[in-house]
Design an enzyme around this catalytic site. Structure first.
Site, PDB file in Angstrom:
ATOM      1  N   GLU A   1      61.976  78.167  26.308  1.00 35.65           N
ATOM      2  CA  GLU A   1      62.513  77.042  25.520  1.00 35.65           C
ATOM      3  C   GLU A   1      63.659  77.487  24.620  1.00 35.65           C
ATOM      4  OE1 GLU A   1      61.752  74.202  26.378  1.00 35.65           O
ATOM      5  OE2 GLU A   1      59.651  74.093  26.973  1.00 35.65           O
TER       6      GLU A   1
ATOM      7  N   HIS B   1      53.539  67.036  26.061  1.00 37.90           N
ATOM      8  CA  HIS B   1      53.820  68.476  26.124  1.00 37.90           C
ATOM      9  C   HIS B   1      53.460  69.183  24.818  1.00 37.90           C
ATOM     10  CE1 HIS B   1      57.048  71.838  26.949  1.00 37.90           C
ATOM     11  NE2 HIS B   1      55.948  72.305  26.398  1.00 37.90           N
TER      12      HIS B   1
ATOM     13  N   HIS C   1      51.500  73.695  21.418  1.00 34.99           N
ATOM     14  CA  HIS C   1      50.834  72.608  22.144  1.00 34.99           C
ATOM     15  C   HIS C   1      49.598  72.145  21.371  1.00 34.99           C
ATOM     16  CE1 HIS C   1      52.499  74.688  26.092  1.00 34.99           C
ATOM     17  NE2 HIS C   1      53.446  74.114  25.383  1.00 34.99           N
TER      18      HIS C   1
ATOM     19  N   HIS D   1      57.501  76.174  18.548  1.00 36.44           N
ATOM     20  CA  HIS D   1      57.037  75.199  19.551  1.00 36.44           C
ATOM     21  C   HIS D   1      55.616  75.568  19.946  1.00 36.44           C
ATOM     22  CE1 HIS D   1      56.289  73.040  23.151  1.00 36.44           C
ATOM     23  NE2 HIS D   1      56.383  74.117  23.916  1.00 36.44           N
TER      24      HIS D   1
HETATM   25  O1  2HA Z   1      56.947  79.010  26.868  1.00 40.01           O
HETATM   26  O2  2HA Z   1      55.389  76.317  26.040  1.00 40.01           O
HETATM   27  O3  2HA Z   1      57.336  74.814  26.980  1.00 40.01           O
HETATM   28  C1  2HA Z   1      55.919  78.236  27.204  1.00 40.01           C
HETATM   29  C2  2HA Z   1      56.115  76.828  26.841  1.00 40.01           C
HETATM   30  C3  2HA Z   1      57.198  76.073  27.481  1.00 40.01           C
HETATM   31 ZN    ZN Z   2      55.533  74.209  25.784  1.00 44.03          ZN
END
Ligand code: 2HA
Ligand code: ZN
Length: 237
Positions: A111, A206, A136, A134
């Site tokens: 990313e 995502h 999840h 970033h």
């Molecule tokens: O790098 O989460 O969106 C792993 C991720 C990609």
């Molecule tokens: Zn991701």
């Protein structure tokens, strides 16, 4: 802050992400600007791999240094061994390439375009914010599967109404970005359009990306937002 302290903070956050269950396999990415902290020895390091072209020219961060999670690396491993599961990159002098300079020939996170687009914007605005994260977060992602919550206004009304801290600590709320492929230019451009006006951007089905003064600050933003999402998910309907 010393650059080793900055990287240790990334390792601490990586451990928290794993413990929270937000970083399955190689999920999530982190990028922190260490330009102000690197010394001459680091500046002189030769590239370990040949330069990689960036899709978009990042003039504001030309010549800057970042620590990034490595592509395919796990947060839980980065927590223990940050230099084996992450790398230091230098942006090329024209802002259109990057090269890995330490410690191993590791490619940065998939990313990277979204992260660097934000850092380029932060630089353009003279911001002192250094970290992009970033991850999840389960319940925030769950909310992005509920059609009637899938716009910025509805998502913020929902999250802010769950617990007062959300509005207090995330006064600008989240931007909601419709699904775009992981690592894509579309995802990076959409993120960039929204991040200035918000504390974080939700990537539909995502995850989330947040900006912070440092990595722990970015983590706190996601943690606050996901707490609100957890409460929403716990309400019987
Ligand atoms: O790098 O989460 O969106 C792993 C991720 C990609
Ligand atoms: Zn991701």
């Amino acid at each position: 802050m010393l650059f080793t302290d900055t990287i240790n903070m990334c390792a601490e956050v990586a451990g928290l992400l794993w413990t929270k269950g937000w970083a399955e396999r190689n999920g999530g990415n982190l990028v922190v600007n260490i330009t102000g902290e690197v010394d001459e020895n680091i500046r002189r390091l030769p590239p370990l791999m040949k330069p990689t072209a960036l899709d978009t020219k990042m003039e504001q961060i030309a010549g800057w240094y970042f620590y990034c999670k490595g592509s395919g690396c796990r947060m839980r491993d980065l927590a223990r061994k940050p230099m084996d599961n992450g790398c230091i990159i230098r942006i090329g002098p024209d802002g259109d390439t990057y090269e890995t300079i330490a410690c191993k020939p590791i490619k940065p996170t998939s990313e990277l375009p979204s992260h660097l687009a934000i850092h380029n914007n932060l630089a353009a605005s003279g911001s002192t914010r250094k970290a992009t994260l970033h991850t999840h977060p389960t319940e925030l992602v769950a909310l992005s599967h509920i059609a009637e919550l899938c716009d910025t206004e509805r998502m913020n009304e929902t999250l802010w109404s769950m617990i007062p801290e959300t509005r207090l600590f995330c006064p600008k709320g989240v931007g909601f970005l419709a699904y775009a492929d992981p690592g894509s230019k579309e995802l990076a451009e959409g993120t960039l359009r929204m991040i200035g006006q918000h504390d974080a951007v939700i990537w539909e089905k995502h995850g989330v990306i947040a900006v912070g003064d440092d990595m722990m600050d970015a983590f706190d933003t996601v943690d606050i937002l996901n707490k609100a999402a957890q409460i929403r998910c716990a309400i019987p309907r």
